[in-house]
Design an enzyme around this catalytic site. Structure first.
Site, PDB file in Angstrom:
ATOM      1  N   TYR A 290      45.521  44.987  45.898  1.00 61.00           N
ATOM      2  CA  TYR A 290      44.838  43.543  45.874  1.00 61.00           C
ATOM      3  C   TYR A 290      44.374  42.834  44.709  1.00 61.00           C
ATOM      4  CZ  TYR A 290      40.696  46.707  46.458  1.00 61.00           C
ATOM      5  OH  TYR A 290      39.864  47.625  46.124  1.00 61.00           O
ATOM      6  N   GLU A 291      44.003  41.852  44.940  1.00 61.12           N
ATOM      7  CA  GLU A 291      43.391  40.702  43.699  1.00 61.12           C
ATOM      8  C   GLU A 291      44.604  40.421  42.831  1.00 61.12           C
ATOM      9  OE1 GLU A 291      40.986  39.274  44.744  1.00 61.12           O
ATOM     10  OE2 GLU A 291      40.098  40.708  46.234  1.00 61.12           O
ATOM     11  N   GLY A 292      45.557  40.504  43.403  1.00 64.53           N
ATOM     12  CA  GLY A 292      46.933  40.156  42.361  1.00 64.53           C
ATOM     13  C   GLY A 292      47.505  41.828  42.203  1.00 64.53           C
TER      14      GLY A 292
ATOM     15  N   MET B 267      36.385  35.749  50.125  1.00 61.81           N
ATOM     16  CA  MET B 267      37.535  35.132  49.447  1.00 61.81           C
ATOM     17  C   MET B 267      38.757  35.101  50.368  1.00 61.81           C
ATOM     18  SD  MET B 267      38.680  35.560  45.478  1.00 61.81           S
ATOM     19  CE  MET B 267      39.272  37.359  45.877  1.00 61.81           C
TER      20      MET B 267
END
Length: 596
Positions: free
Chosen positions: A442-444, A163
């Site tokens: 991570y991932e927001g 991603m």
């Protein structure tokens, strides 16, 4: 010194007894053939892979890390063999649709699998961690031609996915992405060939030696696209072109990180790399959200995995380590001279029960969220699908933030059980402390999750989804009131829901008077909601424990042990919610700007 044995019996107890997953599966035609025995066998096999194949690679992977050269990235010894065993076992296809060549099993089993993988070796798990999300994007947004090229590779695990969002100037603010996509011929449309140019950073698994091909999903911007997030498109850019030639996708280096050393976190460069638009032009973020939401739930399971690994190792060590005489010994203790296990001392008992109660509560919430995810996709009743999807929308940011914070905090608290030994490499807990920290970022980041929860999930619809979720949680309080022994759980859960309602009203009123108010208290609102969910989980666990006896799941804890854990959570951990709810409902809290 550090071991991991998948808690399959505890997982099955929560799934089959506490959450009654078989009843949920029976109501969904796509899952109706699945029963508790099949689920037990899947989890048992997953546990064997995690404990016997993957866990032995954890410490060495951390110590040796990945190696970068201009030719590419080499993963630590044992990682390739473990990944080949993962693919040969069919694990990448577990929750993929049978129409796409997958096994068609529910998301809840996939979530349980990834909890085990993260607990056994977080760094290794980063490589297949995005695989299901990449599959979802290609399945739902890819043209038939792109599916023919890449869907089978992702389902089987023959190729892994990435991603590619972040750039040096574009972290949480994806509207600042500069990577360009140029249409090769014709008009921009789904499936049209493009050439992608730009740089990305912090790309997990951007390069490695586990698979020959890597499918990069890249946020980019077409010429003339609107500014901000509304101008972002998504491109599929493979490491290898369909003819097998190397694409112009280059890993310029890997990050030297605090933890997860076995995971290659890459700086990626795309030099007019060949790819295709996937999804509609300028709608790339919407397409990517399929992958981002899947990633957030997998990160949540990393938190549960760290909780479990820290808990079982701390309990074992505390029962082996002898230090001082306990002020009071257990009633069934054998009288003996000399020091006692540190597990008998109150300070250690409190730490160990804290770890256990958090693990039980978070796992119950996680599996319920996964069951709802399956219902949102497969349930034949449209109203039930909509309700389940609404619940998942709220639960996702809470789970990602709550579980990762508790996973890291609990590993840090567990280190105290080892004393000075915990601070050195030999015993393994220091690696878990380091590895678990990134999951909050991570991932927001967890702060971004709190803002998402408050602004998009609680306020944007006037609180409708929140109140629907609260009504389902309140049903557990009502069920507990039928038994006097459960009255404290019923009262505590009802109180948490009342405080949530007060906070919701305070947010709505506060936003009208002060646009920044919801942002100032967002972290406390999320923590409060998280505690309300824990109150629900502990109540449900306790109710199951005191119901009419059922044949025990082999190897599971006794009903009394489950009840002790839930009661500890209620009495010792839930009071912390008051701090968060007080701040969440108090207007005008001072938060001045810092002097330049």
């Amino acid at each position: 010194m550090w071991t991991y044995q998948a808690p399959v019996a505890d997982m099955l107890h929560l799934l089959t007894r506490v959450l009654d997953a078989p009843a949920s599966w029976a109501a969904q035609p796509a899952l109706a053939d699945l029963d508790a025995d099949t689920a037990a066998e899947v989890l048992a096999q997953a546990g064997r892979f995690a404990g016997e194949v993957l866990a032995p690679t954890n410490a060495a992977g951390d110590q040796q890390g990945c190696t970068w050269s201009p030719a590419g990235v080499t993963t630590p010894p044992g990682f390739r063999a473990a990944y080949r065993a993962f693919v040969d076992g069919g694990w990448p296809a577990l929750a993929c649709s049978s129409d796409a060549g997958g096994q068609g099993l529910p998301q809840v089993l996939n979530m349980a699998l990834f909890e085990m993988l993260a607990a056994a070796n977080h760094g290794w798990t980063m490589y297949p961690g995005l695989l299901h999300g990449a599959y979802e994007v290609v399945l739902h947004h890819g043209t038939p031609e792109l599916k023919a090229l890449y869907l089978d590779q992702l389902v089987s695990g023959e190729a892994l996915g990435t991603m590619c969002l972040t750039e040096p100037q574009a972290g949480s603010d994806l509207g600042l992405v500069r990577t360009q996509a140029t249409v090769v011929a014709g008009e921009a449309a789904n499936g049209v060939p493009v050439q992608v140019s730009g740089s990305k950073i912090f790309i997990s698994g951007g390069d490695h030696d586990l698979t020959v091909n890597i499918v990069h999903l890249v946020l980019c911007r077409l010429a003339g696209a609107p500014a901000g997030t509304k101008g972002l498109s998504l491109a599929l850019v493979p490491k290898l072109r369909p003819d097998g030639a190397r694409n112009t996708v280059v890993c310029d280096g890997i990050e030297h990180k605090m933890g997860i050393h076995g995971s290659a976190t890459c700086q990626m460069r795309f030099d007019a790399a060949d790819g295709w638009l996937i999804g509609e032009p300028h709608r790339g973020l919407a397409a990517m959200f399929l992958m981002m939401n899947a990633a957030r739930l997998h990160v949540a399971m990393q938190g549960v995995g760290h909780l479990e690994a820290a808990t079982q190792n701390a309990w074992r060590y505390a029962n082996e380590r002898l230090q001082m005489r306990a002020a009071v010994r257990p009633a069934d203790a054998v009288a003996a001279p000399g020091p006692d296990p540190i597990a008998w001392h109150p300070a250690m008992r409190r730490t160990l029960w804290t770890l256990q109660a958090r693990t039980d509560g978070c796992r119950a919430i996680a599996y319920w969220c996964a069951l709802l995810l399956d219902e949102a996709e497969h349930h034949p009743d449209a109203a039930r699908r909509a309700t389940a999807a609404g619940h998942v929308a709220i639960l996702t940011p809470v789970a990602k933030s709550l579980f990762t914070e508790l996973g890291h905090r609990s590993a840090d608290e567990a280190l105290q059980v080892w004393g000075g030994y915990g601070y050195v490499r030999d015993y393994g807990i220091e690696q878990t402390v380091r590895d678990s920290r990134i999951a909050m970022v991570y991932e927001g980041t967890n702060e971004i999750q709190a803002i998402d929860l408050v602004q998009r999930k609680l306020l944007d619809d006037g609180g409708a989804r929140a109140r629907a979720l609260m009504a389902d949680l309140a049903a557990e309080a009502a069920a507990c009131r039928s038994r006097p022994a459960l009255q404290p759980f019923a009262d505590a859960l009802a109180q948490q829901l009342a405080l949530w309602e007060q906070a919701l009203q305070a947010l709505q009123a506060g936003r009208s008077a002060d646009a920044e108010h919801p942002l100032r208290v967002a972290d406390d609102v999320l923590a409060g909601v998280g505690h309300a969910l824990l109150a629900w989980a502990w109540a449900r666990i306790a109710r199951t424990a005191v119901q009419a006896p059922q044949p025990a799941v082999p190897g599971a804890r006794s009903a009394d042990q489950w009840l002790q854990s839930a009661t500890f959570g209620l009495q010792w951990l839930l009071p912390q919610a008051q701090v968060h709810w007080q701040r969440a409902t108090q207007p005008g809290l001072a938060l001045p700007f810092l002097a330049a």
